[in-house]
Every structure is written in C-alpha cells, then in structure tokens.
Design a protein around this motif. Structure first.
Motif, PDB file in Angstrom:
ATOM      1  N   SER A  34       0.825  -1.208   0.000  1.00 51.98           N
ATOM      2  CA  SER A  34       0.000   0.000   0.000  1.00 51.98           C
ATOM      3  C   SER A  34       0.860   1.259   0.000  1.00 51.98           C
ATOM      4  O   SER A  34       0.518   2.249  -0.652  1.00 51.98           O
ATOM      5  N   VAL A  35       1.980   1.237   0.699  1.00 50.46           N
ATOM      6  CA  VAL A  35       2.862   2.405   0.727  1.00 50.46           C
ATOM      7  C   VAL A  35       3.471   2.647  -0.650  1.00 50.46           C
ATOM      8  O   VAL A  35       3.487   3.776  -1.150  1.00 50.46           O
ATOM      9  N   GLU A  36       3.940   1.587  -1.287  1.00 47.92           N
ATOM     10  CA  GLU A  36       4.540   1.735  -2.616  1.00 47.92           C
ATOM     11  C   GLU A  36       3.512   2.126  -3.660  1.00 47.92           C
ATOM     12  O   GLU A  36       3.815   2.906  -4.568  1.00 47.92           O
ATOM     13  N   SER A  37       2.307   1.598  -3.559  1.00 46.96           N
ATOM     14  CA  SER A  37       1.290   1.940  -4.552  1.00 46.96           C
ATOM     15  C   SER A  37       0.890   3.406  -4.438  1.00 46.96           C
ATOM     16  O   SER A  37       0.673   4.075  -5.455  1.00 46.96           O
ATOM     17  N   ARG A  38       0.822   3.926  -3.222  1.00 47.35           N
ATOM     18  CA  ARG A  38       0.512   5.354  -3.068  1.00 47.35           C
ATOM     19  C   ARG A  38       1.619   6.210  -3.667  1.00 47.35           C
ATOM     20  O   ARG A  38       1.348   7.220  -4.334  1.00 47.35           O
ATOM     21  N   ALA A  39       2.861   5.829  -3.448  1.00 45.75           N
ATOM     22  CA  ALA A  39       3.987   6.592  -3.996  1.00 45.75           C
ATOM     23  C   ALA A  39       3.993   6.530  -5.521  1.00 45.75           C
ATOM     24  O   ALA A  39       4.244   7.534  -6.191  1.00 45.75           O
ATOM     25  N   LEU A  40       3.699   5.367  -6.089  1.00 42.78           N
ATOM     26  CA  LEU A  40       3.679   5.244  -7.550  1.00 42.78           C
ATOM     27  C   LEU A  40       2.542   6.036  -8.173  1.00 42.78           C
ATOM     28  O   LEU A  40       2.712   6.642  -9.238  1.00 42.78           O
ATOM     29  N   VAL A  41       1.388   6.064  -7.529  1.00 42.18           N
ATOM     30  CA  VAL A  41       0.278   6.863  -8.044  1.00 42.18           C
ATOM     31  C   VAL A  41       0.640   8.344  -8.007  1.00 42.18           C
ATOM     32  O   VAL A  41       0.381   9.085  -8.966  1.00 42.18           O
ATOM     33  N   LEU A  42       1.249   8.775  -6.929  1.00 37.01           N
ATOM     34  CA  LEU A  42       1.663  10.177  -6.833  1.00 37.01           C
ATOM     35  C   LEU A  42       2.704  10.524  -7.891  1.00 37.01           C
ATOM     36  O   LEU A  42       2.637  11.592  -8.517  1.00 37.01           O
ATOM     37  N   LEU A  43       3.651   9.634  -8.128  1.00 40.45           N
ATOM     38  CA  LEU A  43       4.652   9.870  -9.176  1.00 40.45           C
ATOM     39  C   LEU A  43       4.014   9.920 -10.561  1.00 40.45           C
ATOM     40  O   LEU A  43       4.394  10.745 -11.396  1.00 40.45           O
ATOM     41  N   ALA A  44       3.048   9.056 -10.821  1.00 42.89           N
ATOM     42  CA  ALA A  44       2.384   9.051 -12.121  1.00 42.89           C
ATOM     43  C   ALA A  44       1.598  10.341 -12.342  1.00 42.89           C
ATOM     44  O   ALA A  44       1.642  10.925 -13.438  1.00 42.89           O
ATOM     45  N   VAL A  45       0.893  10.801 -11.339  1.00 44.76           N
ATOM     46  CA  VAL A  45       0.134  12.051 -11.462  1.00 44.76           C
ATOM     47  C   VAL A  45       1.079  13.227 -11.661  1.00 44.76           C
ATOM     48  O   VAL A  45       0.820  14.108 -12.491  1.00 44.76           O
ATOM     49  N   ALA A  46       2.182  13.252 -10.939  1.00 42.70           N
ATOM     50  CA  ALA A  46       3.151  14.340 -11.096  1.00 42.70           C
ATOM     51  C   ALA A  46       3.789  14.316 -12.480  1.00 42.70           C
ATOM     52  O   ALA A  46       4.012  15.361 -13.086  1.00 42.70           O
ATOM     53  N   PHE A  47       4.055  13.117 -13.001  1.00 45.18           N
ATOM     54  CA  PHE A  47       4.635  13.021 -14.339  1.00 45.18           C
ATOM     55  C   PHE A  47       3.675  13.562 -15.388  1.00 45.18           C
ATOM     56  O   PHE A  47       4.072  14.346 -16.255  1.00 45.18           O
ATOM     57  N   VAL A  48       2.416  13.182 -15.309  1.00 44.00           N
ATOM     58  CA  VAL A  48       1.429  13.671 -16.277  1.00 44.00           C
ATOM     59  C   VAL A  48       1.241  15.175 -16.130  1.00 44.00           C
ATOM     60  O   VAL A  48       1.133  15.892 -17.132  1.00 44.00           O
ATOM     61  N   ALA A  49       1.236  15.675 -14.894  1.00 40.80           N
ATOM     62  CA  ALA A  49       1.068  17.109 -14.668  1.00 40.80           C
ATOM     63  C   ALA A  49       2.235  17.918 -15.214  1.00 40.80           C
ATOM     64  O   ALA A  49       2.069  19.076 -15.587  1.00 40.80           O
ATOM     65  N   CYS A  50       3.401  17.334 -15.276  1.00 35.41           N
ATOM     66  CA  CYS A  50       4.571  18.032 -15.826  1.00 35.41           C
ATOM     67  C   CYS A  50       4.724  17.789 -17.315  1.00 35.41           C
ATOM     68  O   CYS A  50       5.157  18.676 -18.060  1.00 35.41           O
ATOM     69  N   TYR A  51       4.380  16.599 -17.772  1.00 35.18           N
ATOM     70  CA  TYR A  51       4.616  16.227 -19.158  1.00 35.18           C
ATOM     71  C   TYR A  51       3.689  16.960 -20.128  1.00 35.18           C
ATOM     72  O   TYR A  51       4.144  17.426 -21.174  1.00 35.18           O
ATOM     73  N   LEU A  52       2.416  17.051 -19.801  1.00 29.91           N
ATOM     74  CA  LEU A  52       1.472  17.652 -20.740  1.00 29.91           C
ATOM     75  C   LEU A  52       1.773  19.123 -21.033  1.00 29.91           C
ATOM     76  O   LEU A  52       1.816  19.514 -22.208  1.00 29.91           O
ATOM     77  N   PRO A  53       2.012  19.979 -20.045  1.00 26.66           N
ATOM     78  CA  PRO A  53       2.381  21.364 -20.379  1.00 26.66           C
ATOM     79  C   PRO A  53       3.734  21.471 -21.088  1.00 26.66           C
ATOM     80  O   PRO A  53       3.910  22.310 -21.965  1.00 26.66           O
ATOM     81  N   ALA A  54       4.662  20.615 -20.745  1.00 26.82           N
ATOM     82  CA  ALA A  54       5.975  20.656 -21.399  1.00 26.82           C
ATOM     83  C   ALA A  54       5.852  20.250 -22.865  1.00 26.82           C
ATOM     84  O   ALA A  54       6.506  20.832 -23.732  1.00 26.82           O
ATOM     85  N   ARG A  55       5.018  19.266 -23.138  1.00 25.91           N
ATOM     86  CA  ARG A  55       4.825  18.839 -24.519  1.00 25.91           C
ATOM     87  C   ARG A  55       4.176  19.941 -25.344  1.00 25.91           C
ATOM     88  O   ARG A  55       4.579  20.202 -26.478  1.00 25.91           O
ATOM     89  N   SER A  56       3.187  20.611 -24.784  1.00 25.30           N
ATOM     90  CA  SER A  56       2.555  21.689 -25.537  1.00 25.30           C
ATOM     91  C   SER A  56       3.497  22.882 -25.689  1.00 25.30           C
ATOM     92  O   SER A  56       3.433  23.600 -26.692  1.00 25.30           O
ATOM     93  N   ALA A  57       4.394  23.098 -24.729  1.00 26.79           N
ATOM     94  CA  ALA A  57       5.352  24.204 -24.845  1.00 26.79           C
ATOM     95  C   ALA A  57       6.379  23.947 -25.932  1.00 26.79           C
ATOM     96  O   ALA A  57       6.892  24.885 -26.543  1.00 26.79           O
ATOM     97  N   THR A  58       6.693  22.687 -26.196  1.00 23.74           N
ATOM     98  CA  THR A  58       7.664  22.395 -27.250  1.00 23.74           C
ATOM     99  C   THR A  58       7.086  22.588 -28.640  1.00 23.74           C
ATOM    100  O   THR A  58       7.832  22.678 -29.605  1.00 23.74           O
TER     101      THR A  58
END
Length: 69
Positions: A34-58
């Motif tokens: 449960s601890v690892e799954s929470r961390a992985l979900v948080l990492l996935a959300v942070a990646f998508v939150a950073c990736y989408l604006p960066a992709r549109s900026a390029t």
C-alpha cells in the motif's frame, strides 16, 4: 519537489500509522504494497502534470513565444 513530498509524507504516514490503523481494514498501517502503490500513483500524477504542459510548450515556436511575452 515530488520526491521530497513522498519522503515527508511517507515518514509521517509511518509515524502516524498506529493512529490511522483503525481506518485501515485488512491492511497493516505499514504494509509495503500500500505504501509503494501510493507513492507510484503520486509519481504518475506528477509526471502527467509536468509532461502535458511541457509537450505543448515544445510545439510553440520560440520566436513567437518571445514576441508575445
């Protein structure tokens, strides 16, 4: 920032695990899955939150972006 948030949140969750154990049915407060799954979900959300604006900026021409600023 995400990694520091995961570290601080994981530390607090570990310390407050006994207090939270009454809300967790069938799972121990410090269950590694449960601890690892929470961390992985948080990492996935942070990646998508950073990736989408960066992709549109390029896709924007730098000269156009500098001219509009």
């Amino acid at each position: 920032m995400v990694f520091s948030g995961i570290a601080v949140g994981g530390g607090l969750a570990f310390l407050l695990g006994r207090a939270l154990s009454r809300f967790l049915y069938g799972v121990s407060p410090n269950d590694p899955l449960s601890v690892e799954s929470r961390a992985l979900v948080l990492l996935a959300v942070a990646f998508v939150a950073c990736y989408l604006p960066a992709r549109s900026a390029t896709r924007v021409d730098p000269l156009v972006a500098l001219r509009d600023a």
